[in-house]
Design a protein around this motif. Structure first.
Motif, short mmCIF file in Angstrom:
data_model
loop_
_atom_site.label_atom_id
_atom_site.label_comp_id
_atom_site.label_asym_id
_atom_site.label_seq_id
_atom_site.Cartn_x
_atom_site.Cartn_y
_atom_site.Cartn_z
N LEU A 222 13.32 -6.47 16.68
CA LEU A 222 12.80 -6.93 17.96
C LEU A 222 12.97 -8.44 18.01
N ILE A 223 12.77 -8.98 19.21
CA ILE A 223 12.92 -10.43 19.33
C ILE A 223 11.91 -11.15 18.44
N GLY A 224 10.74 -10.53 18.27
CA GLY A 224 9.73 -11.11 17.39
C GLY A 224 10.22 -11.20 15.95
N ASN A 225 10.97 -10.21 15.51
CA ASN A 225 11.52 -10.24 14.15
C ASN A 225 12.51 -11.38 13.99
N ILE A 226 13.31 -11.60 15.04
CA ILE A 226 14.30 -12.67 14.95
C ILE A 226 13.60 -14.02 14.88
N ILE A 227 12.55 -14.19 15.69
CA ILE A 227 11.82 -15.46 15.66
C ILE A 227 11.18 -15.64 14.29
N GLU A 228 10.62 -14.57 13.76
CA GLU A 228 10.02 -14.64 12.44
C GLU A 228 11.06 -15.04 11.40
N GLN A 229 12.25 -14.43 11.50
CA GLN A 229 13.31 -14.76 10.55
C GLN A 229 13.69 -16.23 10.66
N GLU A 230 13.79 -16.73 11.89
CA GLU A 230 14.18 -18.13 12.06
C GLU A 230 13.15 -19.05 11.41
N PHE A 231 11.87 -18.68 11.51
CA PHE A 231 10.84 -19.56 10.95
C PHE A 231 10.70 -19.41 9.45
N THR A 232 10.66 -18.16 8.96
CA THR A 232 10.30 -17.99 7.56
C THR A 232 11.50 -17.81 6.64
N LYS A 233 12.57 -17.21 7.12
CA LYS A 233 13.70 -16.98 6.21
C LYS A 233 14.78 -18.03 6.38
N SER A 234 15.19 -18.27 7.62
CA SER A 234 16.27 -19.24 7.84
C SER A 234 15.74 -20.66 7.82
N MET A 235 14.43 -20.79 8.01
CA MET A 235 13.80 -22.10 8.13
C MET A 235 14.47 -22.96 9.19
#
Lengths: 271, 350
Positions: A222-235
């Protein structure tokens, strides 16, 4: 004069936890790594993968909202027909699960739906083959509906129980059958409650990511997962902020669309 | 009007104070320690405070990335932190850690030579970090569902256990599996190799039951999945819960990880920090932590005193040849990171 000082704590709250974070996110959405101004982060919502996730989130959120409305109306009607003391108990039963952390409840659903879970055990007892529901969008939908349903039932029930019995009797006197009473009287009069319910179900269903991670088995984005990835995984906080702001705008537009005709009514009656 | 502006200003200052101003009490010696969740026996902290009188403020995070985000936001000035190899490499490179004389630790020699050497991959000269726990990534499988012993990553890609395998929901741990299976280094910067791994993972995705992190082990324990890619520590606990499980580090090699402690540049009281590090190396304390976490420990004094059954458990104390092909994660350049992030989104979107 004095009343203003009483407002100070709320002002601190609003400034500290709404305004400042929004400004921070806004600033980081409009800048890149070097701190230069850019539109790129905001526009990245249009990338094929992000757009696909956004549309999928929209579909899930819409589906979840519709199912919640379909379930909430009968529940609210039943609640209305109960005597006062029973009604309180029935509402308590509905709110009770909300006293528990929602992640725990979602983890419980994971166990219910898993291949060796409770559901498949019961189905197996009936002689049917195991269902493969876990880690799919169906599981995600079940979890979302379960989680957000009380937020639809309560405002809808409040709105319906506010309808004067006389209004309904008057409709009947004028020859309306059950169906007409519902469509012509109860539904229009409870619309403000439904709108609050829609806001409280649609928005979190649109932006959540934990349910998708747990019940979708990490296979649903979901778009929420992508935002989460940008913040926590991709930084990449800039991209994450840009997507958050775009999502916020998108949600605002959807809500404006929903509430277009409703602002002249009672406003919001969330509880 | 003016009053309102004043009030808003005041509110902003107050709010800012709440958000950032956690002032510290200078009278008492304190250490602010940052660690992974569930990564230290709480009793150890109590014992440390009792023995030294130094107050420990303990903060936790789940992933190295989350740690880095919290650390670099500067909201809290951590004195000591424990994180994973590639994140330590980044912190060292960015000048966030201060050198610390590891020879000054009384119990430092409890840490085996091999582990100091492994740490040198990202900390040449052992100037910054103290090894804490280590382990591997491998396959945890259910012997009742998987008849042949597993020794290769191939089992995840040949479709034999379609719908019954669980991958890690983390970028590098997923690509590592594919890269190692293809015979490449897990630190490769070659875009063609990474894209080849991507193709393999895309092909594998329909067979994957789920991408999980903490729940991966539980799903195998519960019999919902035949196998999962997990960390060795998780595997050990899994085997405790379900005796039909087995853990293997595939012969193509895997990731070996080493979590270490470092002293941050914010730390003024290096004396207290040293005491804390030394405390962690002390045999009884290291044993306490080991019995709380059950990851492989670099503390040889602890290994010597383990029960026979634990000392011979390959999951806890792997053979040297078993980890010969294993590599540490090293920090990647921004372009490769971006490639990974984009490919991961693409994999999940498929």
């Amino acid at each position: 004069m004095k009343r203003k000082y009483w407002a100070a704590p709320y002002l601190v709250w609003v400034v500290g936890f709404v305004v400042l974070p929004l400004i921070t996110i806004g600033v980081s959405a409009m800048t890149d790594d070097q701190g230069h101004f850019t539109w790129e982060n905001l526009l990245s919502i249009g990338d094929p993968i992000n757009r696909q996730a956004l549309l999928f989130s929209l579909a899930i959120a819409l589906g979840c909202t519709v199912i919640c409305i379909l379930l909430a109306y009968p529940a609210a009607m039943i609640l209305r027909s109960l005597r006062l003391n029973k009604r309180g108990f029935a509402i308590l039963i509905m709110i009770l699960p909300m006293w528990m952390n929602f992640i725990l409840r979602i983890l419980a659903w994971q166990m219910i739906l898993s291949p060796n879970g409770v559901l498949n055990f019961l189905i197996g007892k009936l002689g049917a083959g195991p269902l493969q529901i876990s880690n799919s969008w169906i599981a995600l939908m079940i979890g979302s509906v379960y989680d957000f349903l009380p937020f639809m039932i309560l405002p809808v029930f409040n709105a319906i129980s506010d309808i004067d019995e006389d209004t309904i009797e008057a409709a009947r006197d004028l020859g309306a059958n059950d169906r007409a009473v519902f469509w012509k009287v109860i539904l229009p009069l409870s619309a403000p409650g439904m709108i609050s319910g829609i806001i409280m179900v649609f928005v979190p269903a649109m932006t959540s990511f934990v349910i998708a991670d747990i019940l979708g088995g990490g296979k649903i984005q979901l778009i929420g997962n992508i935002i989460e990835q940008e913040f926590t995984k991709s930084m990449n906080w800039h991209a994450g902020s840009g997507l958050s702001i775009s999502l916020m705008i998108f949600v605002l537009i959807s809500l404006a669309f929903t509430m277009k005709n409703d602002l002249k009514d009672k406003g919001t009656t969330i509880w | 009007m003016k009053k309102r502006i004043l009030l808003t200003g005041l509110a902003a200052v107050l709010a800012a104070g709440i958000l950032w101003g956690c002032g510290s009490d200078k009278n008492k010696e304190t250490l602010t320690v940052f660690n992974y969740g569930e990564y230290m026996d709480p009793e150890v902290l109590e014992l440390f405070e009792e023995e030294t009188g130094i107050e420990v403020k303990y903060e936790e995070a789940l992933t190295p990335e989350e740690m880095y985000s919290k650390y670099s936001s500067g909201a809290i000035e951590y004195d000591l932190l424990c994180t994973s190899d590639y994140m330590l490499e980044r912190l060292i490179r960015e000048g966030e850690l201060q050198p610390f004389d590891m020879n000054s630790l009384e119990y430092g020699e409890n840490i085996g030579e091999t582990y100091w050497k492994t740490a040198e991959r990202f900390d040449p000269g052992n100037r910054y970090v103290l090894p804490y726990f280590w382990g591997t990534v491998g396959i945890l499988y259910d012997k009742t569902k998987v008849k042949k012993p597993v020794d290769s990553w191939e089992v995840l890609f040949n479709g034999e256990y379609a719908g019954s395998l669980i991958m890690q929901n983390s970028i590098r741990d997923s690509y590592m599996v594919a890269l190692k299976y293809l015979g490449y280094s897990l630190n490769t910067k070659d875009e063609a190799q990474i894209r080849e791994a991507q193709a393999l993972l895309l092909k594998q995705k329909p067979d994957v039951q789920a991408y999980l992190v903490d729940e991966a082990r539980d799903e195998v324990v519960a019999g919902n999945a035949a196998m999962a890619v997990v960390y060795s520590g998780e595997a050990y606990l899994g085997k405790e819960y379900n005796e039909n499980l087995e853990y293997v580090v595939p012969k193509e090699g895997s990731n070996i990880w080493l979590d270490c402690w470092g002293v941050t540049k914010y730390c003024d009281n290096t004396d207290a920090a040293g005491k804390f590090l030394d405390f962690l190396c002390r045999e009884d304390i290291a044993m306490k932590n080991f019995e709380y976490i059950y990851y492989s420990t670099p503390n040889e004094a602890v290994i010597e005193n383990l029960d026979e059954s634990l000392r011979t458990d390959k999951t806890i104390v792997p053979d040297p040849e078993e980890i010969e092909n294993c590599e540490l994660y090293l920090q990647l350049d921004p372009d490769t990171n971006k490639l990974y992030n984009d490919l991961w989104k693409e994999l999940k979107a498929d």
